[in-house]
Design a protein around this motif. Structure first.
Motif, short mmCIF file in Angstrom:
data_model
loop_
_atom_site.label_atom_id
_atom_site.label_comp_id
_atom_site.label_asym_id
_atom_site.label_seq_id
_atom_site.Cartn_x
_atom_site.Cartn_y
_atom_site.Cartn_z
N SER A 137 14.22 -2.39 11.40
CA SER A 137 13.73 -3.29 12.45
C SER A 137 12.21 -3.24 12.53
N LYS A 138 11.62 -4.40 12.79
CA LYS A 138 10.19 -4.49 13.06
C LYS A 138 9.95 -4.33 14.56
N PRO A 139 8.84 -3.71 14.96
CA PRO A 139 7.86 -3.02 14.11
C PRO A 139 8.46 -1.74 13.56
N PHE A 140 8.14 -1.42 12.31
CA PHE A 140 8.75 -0.27 11.66
C PHE A 140 7.72 0.83 11.42
N SER A 141 8.24 2.02 11.25
CA SER A 141 7.40 3.15 10.85
C SER A 141 7.32 3.17 9.33
N ARG B 234 6.54 5.50 7.38
CA ARG B 234 7.14 6.73 6.87
C ARG B 234 8.66 6.60 6.83
N GLU B 235 9.25 6.06 7.90
CA GLU B 235 10.71 5.89 7.91
C GLU B 235 11.15 4.93 6.83
N LEU B 236 10.42 3.84 6.66
CA LEU B 236 10.79 2.86 5.65
C LEU B 236 10.72 3.46 4.25
N MET B 237 9.67 4.25 3.97
CA MET B 237 9.57 4.88 2.65
C MET B 237 10.70 5.87 2.41
N LEU B 238 11.15 6.54 3.48
CA LEU B 238 12.30 7.44 3.34
C LEU B 238 13.56 6.64 3.03
N ARG B 239 13.71 5.49 3.66
CA ARG B 239 14.86 4.63 3.38
C ARG B 239 14.82 4.15 1.93
N TYR C 274 0.83 -1.21 0.00
CA TYR C 274 0.00 0.00 0.00
C TYR C 274 0.86 1.26 0.00
N HIS C 275 1.84 1.32 0.90
CA HIS C 275 2.67 2.52 1.01
C HIS C 275 3.60 2.68 -0.20
N LEU C 276 4.07 1.59 -0.74
CA LEU C 276 4.92 1.68 -1.92
C LEU C 276 4.14 2.18 -3.12
N LYS C 277 2.92 1.70 -3.29
CA LYS C 277 2.08 2.17 -4.39
C LYS C 277 1.70 3.62 -4.19
N ALA C 278 1.45 4.02 -2.94
CA ALA C 278 1.13 5.42 -2.65
C ALA C 278 2.32 6.33 -2.99
N ALA C 279 3.52 5.78 -2.91
CA ALA C 279 4.72 6.55 -3.25
C ALA C 279 5.02 6.52 -4.74
N GLY C 280 4.16 5.85 -5.51
CA GLY C 280 4.31 5.86 -6.97
C GLY C 280 5.05 4.68 -7.55
N HIS C 281 5.28 3.64 -6.76
CA HIS C 281 6.02 2.48 -7.25
C HIS C 281 5.08 1.32 -7.57
N SER C 282 5.54 0.44 -8.42
CA SER C 282 4.81 -0.81 -8.65
C SER C 282 5.43 -1.88 -7.77
#
Length: 239
Positions: A106-110, A112-117, A21-29
């Motif tokens: 690390s899990k549990p992850f944010s 937002r932080e993961l998308m920035l990474r 969901y978050h990857l697609k929201a960021a414009g990725h497939s």
């Protein structure tokens, strides 16, 4: 940034759906896999731009083994990998970096932080490196433009990160590069790495340079220096 294809390797449905969901929201497939073998099959059929890889996977192949195979295969060696590890599993994080993973979360992850990474890593790997002369001495031959490193005529099998480290070292030949500078230039100012990250990748790089490993010197408490004039080897002219 143009759309990128991210391979998500995660067997937990809720986590997998959240990542997609978050990857697609960021414009990725996205493509998803729930096992190690399925991940390797997908990566080989169509090379992704990045892999999000959970360490804990069902079956006989965990995420660490998947990472090892991805980094050994010339077709997928340069694909950046972010490992997803359980909170506090420092051993998994270290082993993941040893195997060639570029980052870990690390899990549990944010989310937002993961998308920035993800964004920082994709930006880093998609930037076109400036043209640079190669380097050749004794049996070590480096072509920065072609991304090839030969050790006594054999492909050293460097990952994209290892290649960048070597390029920085060769460009500063004879001068000491502090670990902090390597973190800023090879990785990214947004990357929350430590000196251990640099040391882990440097250890892997040295291992792949074989008889020329000692050309990368450790300057205790500071960083590293590329000094090619090792005993028994004579430097030839740079290309």
């Amino acid at each position: 940034m143009t759309q990128k294809t991210i391979l998500v390797v995660e067997d937990h449905p809720e986590t997998r759906d959240l990542l997609a969901y978050h990857l697609k929201a960021a414009g990725h497939s996205t493509r998803t896999a729930t096992s190690g073998q399925a991940a390797l099959d997908l990566a080989q059929r169509g090379k992704p731009d990045l892999v999000l890889l959970d360490v804990m996977l069902p079956g006989d192949m965990d995420g660490l083994e998947v990472c090892r195979r991805l980094k050994q295969d010339p077709r997928t060696r340069a694909v950046p990998v972010i490992m997803l590890t359980a909170l506090g599993d420092e051993v998994d994080r270290i082993v993941g970096l040893e195997l060639g993973a570029e980052d870990y979360v690390s899990k549990p992850f944010s989310p937002r932080e993961l998308m920035l990474r993800v964004k920082a890593l994709l930006r880093r790997t998609s930037q076109q490196e400036p043209k640079s002369e190669g380097f050749q001495a004794a049996g070590l031959a480096i072509d920065f433009e072609a991304h090839t490193v030969l050790v006594d005529g054999q492909d050293a099998g460097l990952t994209a990160t290892e290649h960048k480290i070597l390029k920085e070292l060769v460009a500063s030949k004879g001068r000491v590069l502090p670990r902090e500078r390597l973190l800023d230039t090879v990785w990214d100012t947004d990357f929350d790495g430590t000196s251990r990250t640099v040391d882990t990748h440097m250890r892997r790089l040295r291992g792949k340079l074989g008889p020329y490993a000692d050309w990368i010197e450790t300057v205790r408490g500071v960083g590293y220096r590329f000094k090619p004039l090792a005993a028994g080897h004579d430097e030839s002219s740079n290309r």
